[in-house]
Design an enzyme around this catalytic site. Structure first.
Site, PDB file in Angstrom:
ATOM      1  N   ARG A 192       0.813  -1.226   0.000  1.00  0.00           N
ATOM      2  CA  ARG A 192       0.000   0.000   0.000  1.00  0.00           C
ATOM      3  C   ARG A 192       0.846   1.275   0.000  1.00  0.00           C
ATOM      4  NH1 ARG A 192      -2.820  -3.663   3.236  1.00  0.00           N
ATOM      5  NH2 ARG A 192      -4.926  -4.163   2.486  1.00  0.00           N
TER       6      ARG A 192
ATOM      7  N   LYS B 110      -8.736 -15.229   7.219  1.00  0.00           N
ATOM      8  CA  LYS B 110      -8.834 -13.890   7.772  1.00  0.00           C
ATOM      9  C   LYS B 110     -10.152 -13.722   8.534  1.00  0.00           C
ATOM     10  CE  LYS B 110      -5.038 -12.141   5.965  1.00  0.00           C
ATOM     11  NZ  LYS B 110      -3.945 -11.520   6.747  1.00  0.00           N
TER      12      LYS B 110
ATOM     13  N   ASP C 253      -6.580 -15.055  11.438  1.00  0.00           N
ATOM     14  CA  ASP C 253      -5.767 -13.840  11.511  1.00  0.00           C
ATOM     15  C   ASP C 253      -6.696 -12.634  11.572  1.00  0.00           C
ATOM     16  OD1 ASP C 253      -3.988 -11.771  11.237  1.00  0.00           O
ATOM     17  OD2 ASP C 253      -3.156 -12.444   9.320  1.00  0.00           O
TER      18      ASP C 253
ATOM     19  N   GLU D 230      -3.927 -15.245  15.131  1.00  0.00           N
ATOM     20  CA  GLU D 230      -2.862 -14.322  14.751  1.00  0.00           C
ATOM     21  C   GLU D 230      -3.301 -12.865  14.893  1.00  0.00           C
ATOM     22  OE1 GLU D 230      -0.276 -13.439  10.695  1.00  0.00           O
ATOM     23  OE2 GLU D 230      -0.916 -15.490  11.181  1.00  0.00           O
TER      24      GLU D 230
ATOM     25  N   HIS E  69       6.290 -14.382   8.640  1.00  0.00           N
ATOM     26  CA  HIS E  69       5.281 -13.768   7.783  1.00  0.00           C
ATOM     27  C   HIS E  69       5.792 -13.618   6.352  1.00  0.00           C
ATOM     28  CE1 HIS E  69       3.582  -9.936   6.030  1.00  0.00           C
ATOM     29  NE2 HIS E  69       2.491 -10.626   6.242  1.00  0.00           N
TER      30      HIS E  69
END
Length: 397
Positions: free
Chosen positions: A83, A197, A225, A251, A327
Site C-alpha cells: 500500500r 482472515k 488472523d 494471529e 510472515h
C-alpha cells in the site's frame, strides 16, 4: 617484572592469513537496486480494510538488490511494502548503496552496521532498515552461492522441508464459497494447512466462516488472523468461543505493540497466540518474548532489516522455546525456518511466483528446501518489465 612479546607469532597476522588462504580479497564492485510493482489479479481486503484503516490491496512494491563482486560472485535480495512505502525504501537504498562498493562481501554483520550508520538520522527500524534488508539478504545469498550451498545448509539446517500453510485464499473480500474453492485448490496442490482472515464488524459472521471452512477441510490444521483489529475484550471472548474449532493459532488479535494484552490472551486461552509480523526491530520482538506474549513468533526478515537481525530474533525465540511461523516471503523464510530447532511453519503465497524463474515445490503439506546454491531464485523477465525505477553504482565485471 620483564614482559616479552613473541613477535614471531603475531607479526603481520593479516599477511599470514592471506598467505594461508584464510581471508578473502574479493570486494563488492557493483550494486543495482530496482523498484518493482507486482500487480494482484484482484483487490483483496482484510479486517484493516473493513474498519476503514486501509484501502484494498491491489499491488505489492518490491525493492530488489543485486550485488556483484570483483571475482564474479553475485547475490540477490529483496524487501517489500504493501500500500505505501515502496518508493521510500527505494529512495533510501539508492542513498546508501554506494557504501558497499569496495567492501568485503563476507563481512555481513559489519556492513549491516555500516549501512545503519549511513542513515542513522532516520533510525534503526522501519523503512530505513527495510531498505537495508534487501542488501543484507543479497549478501547472505552471495555468501551461500560462493560456498555452493543452499542458504539453509550454510546456516545449519535441521530439516530439508518445512510445513507450509496458505493464506491468499482466505481474505474477507472473498465470499465463503470462493474461499472454500480456493482452500480446496491449495490442499490439492499439496499445501498442509489454511489460514483464514477474520475481524468482521460482526464477530458472528467470522464464526460462521470459520465453521464453514472447518467443516470443509476436516482435521487439516486451520489458523485465523484478525490483523490487529480487536480490543482485549473482543479478542478474549472470541478466542474462548473459537476454541471449539481446534485452531492452530489466533494471529494478531490485538495491536502489534500491545505486549501485555497478548500476554494476557496467551495465558488465558487454550489456542496459541501468534504475532510479530508488523514489528521492525530486534528490540520490539524481544518485548514479545520477554513478556511471554506469543506461542508462535512471526518475524518478517525484510521488515526487521534482513537475515542478520532475523537470526538474532531466532536465537532469542529458541531460548524461550517458542514456535516459529514467519510472515510472507517464502523464498527467504523457507531457508531460515529450515535452520530453526523446533518444527516451524512457512507461509505460502502464489502471488510472487511470477517474479522468479524458479518455483518452490510443495509435497504432502511441506515446502521443499531447494538444493540450488544460495536462496535459489533469480528475477524473471516479467519482474524486470514491472520495474518502475532502477539505480546502479559501481562497475560490473
Amino acid at each position: 617484572m620483564n614482559y616479552q612479546i613473541n613477535t614471531r607469532i603475531i607479526a603481520n597476522p593479516l599477511a599470514a592469513g592471506l598467505a594461508a588462504g584464510e581471508a578473502t580479497t574479493d570486494r563488492i564492485a557493483w550494486v543495482r537496486t530496482s523498484l518493482v510493482f507486482l500487480p494482484l489479479a484482484q483487490a483483496i481486503s482484510d479486517a484493516k480494510v473493513l474498519t476503514g484503516r486501509q484501502k484494498p490491496l491491489t499491488e505489492i512494491a518490491f525493492l530488489f538488490a543485486e550485488i556483484e563482486t570483483e571475482n564474479g560472485h553475485s547475490g540477490i535480495g529483496y524487501s517489500y511494502s504493501k500500500r505505501a512505502g515502496g518508493p521510500g525504501q527505494f529512495a533510501h537504498a539508492r542513498e546508501i548503496a554506494g557504501e558497499l562498493i569496495g567492501e568485503d562481501p563476507s563481512d555481513i554483520a559489519r556492513l549491516w552496521d555500516k549501512l545503519v550508520w549511513a542513515g542513522a538520522s532516520v533510525g534503526r527500524s522501519g523503512m530505513s532498515t527495510q531498505a537495508i534488508a534487501a542488501f543484507d539478504i543479497a549478501l547472505w545469498d552471495l555468501k551461500a552461492k560462493r560456498a555452493k550451498l543452499p542458504l539453509a545448509k550454510l546456516l545449519g539446517a535441521h530439516r530439508d522441508s518445512v510445513r507450509c500453510y496458505n493464506t491468499s485464499g482466505g481474505y474477507l473480500s472473498m465470499p465463503i464459497e470462493e474461499v472454500k474453492e480456493r482452500v480446496s485448490m491449495a490442499l490439492d496442490r499439496g499445501i498442509g494447512a489454511i489460514k483464514l482472515k477474520v475481524g468482521q464488524p460482526d464477530p458472528m459472521v467470522d464464526l460462521k466462516r470459520i465453521e464453514a471452512v472447518r467443516n470443509h477441510i476436516g482435521d487439516v490444521p486451520l489458523a485465523i488472523d484478525a490483523n490487529q483489529q480487536w480490543d482485549r475484550t473482543t479478542a478474549l471472548r472470541f478466542g474462548r468461543i473459537a476454541e471449539q474449532f481446534n485452531l492452530t493459532w489466533i494471529e494478531e488479535p490485538l495491536d502489534a505493540y500491545d505486549y501485555e494484552g497478548h500476554a494476557a490472551l496467551a495465558a488465558e486461552l487454550a489456542t496459541p497466540i501468534a504475532t510479530g509480523e508488523m514489528l521492525t526491530s530486534i528490540d520490539e520482538h524481544y518485548e514479545l518474548i520477554r513478556n511471554n506474549s506469543v506461542d508462535f513468533i512471526q518475524p518478517d526478515a525484510p521488515r526487521v532489516g534482513g537475515i542478520t537481525p532475523f537470526l538474532k530474533i531466532l536465537a532469542l525465540a529458541d531460548h524461550k522455546k517458542l514456535q516459529l511461523a514467519p510472515h510472507y516471503c517464502m523464498e527467504i523464510h523457507l531457508h531460515l525456518t529450515a535452520a530453526y530447532a523446533r518444527e516451524p511453519w512457512v507461509e505460502h503465497f502464489e502471488w510472487s511466483e511470477a517474479m522468479f524463474n524458479e518455483k518452490l515445490e510443495v509435497v504432502n503439506g511441506r515446502m521443499i528446501v531447494p538444493n540450488r546454491p544460495g536462496l535459489g531464485f533469480s528475477l524473471s523477465e516479467q519482474a524486470r518489465a514491472w520495474a518502475r525505477d532502477v539505480h546502479e553504482v559501481g562497475k560490473r565485471r
